[in-house]
Design an enzyme around this catalytic site. Structure first.
Site, PDB file in Angstrom:
ATOM      1  N   GLY A  78       0.801  -1.204   0.000  1.00 46.53           N
ATOM      2  CA  GLY A  78       0.000   0.000   0.000  1.00 46.53           C
ATOM      3  C   GLY A  78       0.835   1.256   0.000  1.00 46.53           C
ATOM      4  CB  SER A  99       4.342 -12.244  -4.416  1.00 43.93           C
ATOM      5  OG  SER A  99       4.160 -11.212  -3.502  1.00 43.93           O
ATOM      6  NE  ARG A 100       7.002 -12.606 -11.689  1.00 40.50           N
ATOM      7  CZ  ARG A 100       8.238 -12.243 -12.044  1.00 40.50           C
ATOM      8  NH1 ARG A 100       8.582 -10.967 -12.043  1.00 40.50           N
ATOM      9  NH2 ARG A 100       9.130 -13.154 -12.387  1.00 40.50           N
ATOM     10  CB  ILE A 150      -1.350  -7.752  -5.234  1.00 36.80           C
ATOM     11  CG1 ILE A 150      -0.591  -8.922  -4.591  1.00 36.80           C
ATOM     12  CG2 ILE A 150      -2.850  -8.066  -5.298  1.00 36.80           C
ATOM     13  CD1 ILE A 150      -1.086  -9.288  -3.220  1.00 36.80           C
ATOM     14  CB  SER A 207       1.856  -2.365  -5.565  1.00 37.03           C
ATOM     15  OG  SER A 207       2.705  -3.447  -5.858  1.00 37.03           O
ATOM     16  CB  THR A 233      10.098  -7.714  -3.275  1.00 36.94           C
ATOM     17  OG1 THR A 233       9.666  -6.784  -2.290  1.00 36.94           O
ATOM     18  CG2 THR A 233      11.572  -7.990  -3.078  1.00 36.94           C
ATOM     19  CG  ASP A 263      -4.878  -7.080  -1.132  1.00 36.69           C
ATOM     20  OD1 ASP A 263      -5.041  -8.253  -0.759  1.00 36.69           O
ATOM     21  OD2 ASP A 263      -3.756  -6.560  -1.249  1.00 36.69           O
ATOM     22  CB  SER A 299      -1.931 -13.780   0.496  1.00 32.71           C
ATOM     23  OG  SER A 299      -0.859 -13.407  -0.325  1.00 32.71           O
ATOM     24  CE  LYS A 321      -2.828  -3.785   0.374  1.00 32.86           C
ATOM     25  NZ  LYS A 321      -2.143  -4.992  -0.061  1.00 32.86           N
TER      26      LYS A 321
END
Lengths: 504, 504
Positions: B181, B207-208, B210, B212, B216, B269, B277, B301
């Site tokens: 967020g 993860s890639r 969501i 955003s 990372t 989300d 998750s 967020k």
């Protein structure tokens, strides 16, 4: 800054002859210059523009010489929406931001939707801007926190406004609707015939099945053409007083079909959606008076009399906002009506009642004259309390059958319903009395057998609640057009507990 | 009854080289004998079977000589799932009934899901049996009535169980996560370098994005390969103590990516989904101790400290069920961290901090040492209260930069982040002080510019809250790889009110 200083590049359109229902699809080469310059990736939503017309499509990418980098291949839905010729120049770009999705996000988080929100949502849905993800989110959110009365009125109005609206040169225009959930409850063709035979104007538009194995339009289509254009419909109604048309060709409440496909997949059908769906179609079709048949039973759509009264109250409240006079009937929803479940099998029941065959299903006759009686009274063609008798007389005299044939012929010709290629009995496991029939599972069974896509497919019941039955006597016959569907339905009938429960 | 007495007919598989992300697609001729015998219609779900392997696919039908009636054309996802050769014999039939959907229907109507329900749902999702409609219904229903603690634990366990689970030969395995967020808050590469430089084991999988503009993994991929297989990851961690890998290749909590695609489209989300998750990935990755960074701010967020405390409490409760030690940090979420928003632009901020450049963003350094300090303390590498100092020393000494280069080289080689083809300033409308920065709109802007799909794309901020700025001085630079995306982002920046608000 002049990112758009040069005109956006065009592509040549290729007709793929790809069928994907309503879904417009565009296929482009991965190395297409437009994919690069617009930053398009597979499964993004794109806007395909041809002159004044445009369509939002789902993009796939291809690495194959079937397509050249300067081409875009289009599915049938996209092709028809753009109304172009092979090789036409089109532009493809990112689909615009879907602003109405913000309303759905707020709704998911518990806020109510305004008239403006719902108007924007319905307009975007009808314009084809909603993906399956967005459609499903809207319908799920308004099922999880049900639409309140205000939202239901707004949704109804939005669904009316986005489509055509018929008007008839008559002070009273009657209509009827059954909220469904009861397999085989095919009273509509009978009611229209009875009402029209008694001088009422009943320009009936019906929908195809939502979660049921047959809608009235599916059943009627096995008896006569139902894809009438508006001119044909007007001509039929002018000469015969009534018609039995599929509403889809008329673009009355066009959002409904798009909602229905997703509701069917999820097998959900919520009260607010149901009310908006029913009333938007009635009002858009120009009805002034409507009878709503609400079957009540443990496996019908409405399971208790309390729920039925609540639904009736909400239907009447909403109808009142639009000046529509409503009468709700609560009917027995404990078991299927008639013997057939599926378009053609139900049509055969309807014909038997119309012809006043001695073997016609008595329950279907009883319900038809009950509903028709209410329509005759509400529409002023019968005195209060005398509707049912007049309706029955109209069947017994042959007047309804005569009117039905005239309507079918005016619509393009009465025809024989098709018969299935494969018929297979399901036998009683032991002797005893039929103590329970599960409407939902019977509907499921008929759908697995291929109804309504295969009009001849479905279930032909051989027993009713309370019947005594011997071991290995057929409880029902499965009708299917393909071996695959027959096997599929049989597999389900073996697995499903208490489809028809025989007491010992 | 012998509906299946003959073996079902086979079709020859054709590789279409069609890209549709995860979605397997099958295309058959409308007049194909299998379509007839199975009663298949466009957009139905089919099962494609090749020997021991099978895949559920979305069916389209085609009327064209591109395909013969005995062929079935398959998309890349279907082709890879079946692992077949051109012309292989496959069978196609109706997809099986999706039983787990009954749980979702009950959930829509307010009932809670059991461990068994959630296990069945997650298994079906990972097996590719969920359409977009079904996926969206699940995520919407569990957003409208949020997952409770029990459901969250069940979902977390189901998401762990359906994937791989790593174990490490170390008593303490640390991890960290930021609930997001906050654009540009790219502390992870810094924390891993600091932790590993101080002897902790930190096998980080990220993860890639969501919702955003960069996850990372997206940022790290501009600096080194992140698609590591498990053997490579183990080797990197054994030699360097840490790694920075994309979790997707490891099949840790594989349902997550499928949920994420739909959450991204809806831009929702929810808390329960977020907890499941985050924790399923940490636990599946073998973490024993984890620090959770929760930025708090009006456009982050998590918008309030109350909400942050509630989230922390639910995270800790859920983690406790799995024996995972958790420490939550509440950090400033009022404005972006660093200057870059987008994979490559954030990577450049990370490099500046690691190299201890005098011009490195101070706020990113401050946050990184705060989080790394908590990791060092939780993991036992620093005494309570001494973590931040040790973390800062590790940056200042060059130890973190040295360790980071070693990790990148072990992963396949440190590389230069790409630079965008188009760069365009957005100027201050008048002189004044920067009084508000909208994180959500900045994220939206960076995404419209092409991030994270175009790694070089995004936003390079030139101002922070409280800065004095002159009229026509750049507030930020837009970076884009294509003219289309640049135009798209510029259009949004003109329409969006108060992206960056300059007081007068």
């Amino acid at each position: 800054m002049n990112a758009r200083i040069s005109p956006p590049p065009t592509l040549r359109a290729v007709r793929m002859r790809l069928h994907a229902q309503h879904q417009p699809i565009a296929v482009m080469r991965t190395d297409c210059h437009v994919c690069h310059s617009e930053g398009l990736s597979p499964r993004s939503q794109v806007l395909v523009i041809a002159g004044e017309r445009q369509v939002q499509a789902l993009l796939y990418q291809i690495d194959s010489d079937l397509l050249s980098p300067g081409q875009v291949a289009l599915s049938e839905a996209a092709w028809h929406a753009l109304d172009i010729q092979e090789g036409a120049q089109v532009q493809v770009r990112h689909a615009p931001i879907l602003r109405s999705l913000a309303g759905i996000r707020r709704r998911i988080h518990g806020q109510r939707l305004s008239a403006q929100d719902l108007d924007a949502i319905v307009r975007d849905v009808v314009a084809g801007r909603y993906t399956d993800v967005a459609l499903s989110a809207f319908l799920t959110a308004t099922a999880a926190l049900p639409l309140d009365t205000e939202e239901t009125v707004h949704l109804t109005r939005a669904m009316i406004d986005v489509g055509e609206r018929l008007s008839w040169d008559a002070p009273v225009v009657v209509d009827k609707h059954c909220v469904g959930g009861l397999p085989g409850n095919r009273t509509t063709p009978l009611v229209v015939a009875i009402a029209a035979a008694n001088g009422l104007v009943m320009p009936k538009t019906s929908s195809r099945a939502i979660t049921s194995p047959a809608g009235t339009a599916d059943t009627m289509e096995t008896l006569a053409p139902v894809n009438l254009d508006l001119d044909t419909m007007r001509r039929v109604v002018e000469t015969e007083g009534g018609c039995l048309a599929w509403g889809g060709t008329m673009a009355l409440s066009p959002a409904d079909d798009l909602f229905v496909r997703v509701e069917r997949e999820l097998d959900i059908d919520t009260e607010g959606q149901l009310i908006a769906s029913v009333l938007s179609k009635k009002i858009a079709a120009g009805a002034t008076h409507a009878v709503i048949d609400i079957p009540v039973g443990p496996t019908a759509k409405v399971r208790s009399h309390d729920a039925a009264h609540l639904l009736a109250q909400r239907l009447s409240e909403t109808a009142a906002h639009f000046g529509l006079a409503l009468r709700c009937l609560f009917t027995d929803g404990t078991q299927p009506v008639g013997r057939g479940i599926g378009p053609a099998l139900e049509a055969m029941d309807v014909l038997a009642v119309l012809k006043h065959d001695p073997g016609a299903p008595q329950d279907l006759l009883d319900r038809a004259v009950l509903v028709a009686g209410a329509v005759l009274e509400l529409g002023g063609a019968a005195a209060a309390g005398d509707g049912t008798r007049l309706a029955l007389d109209t069947i017994a005299s042959g007047g309804a059958w005569d009117k039905f044939q005239r309507i079918c012929n005016a619509q393009g010709g009465l025809r024989e319903p098709p018969r299935a290629a494969f018929i297979e009995p399901i036998l009683a496991p032991h002797s005893g009395r039929v103590v329970h029939i599960d409407n939902r599972k019977l509907s499921r069974l008929a759908k697995l057998a291929g109804a309504p896509e295969s009009p001849a497919a479905g279930v032909h019941l051989q027993v009713r609640l309370g019947d005594e039955i011997a071991k290995d006597q057929p409880m029902l016959f499965l009708h299917a057009q393909t071996r695959g569907e027959l096997a599929y339905a049989l597999e389900f009938s073996r697995e499903a507990e208490s489809l028809i429960l025989v007491g010992s």
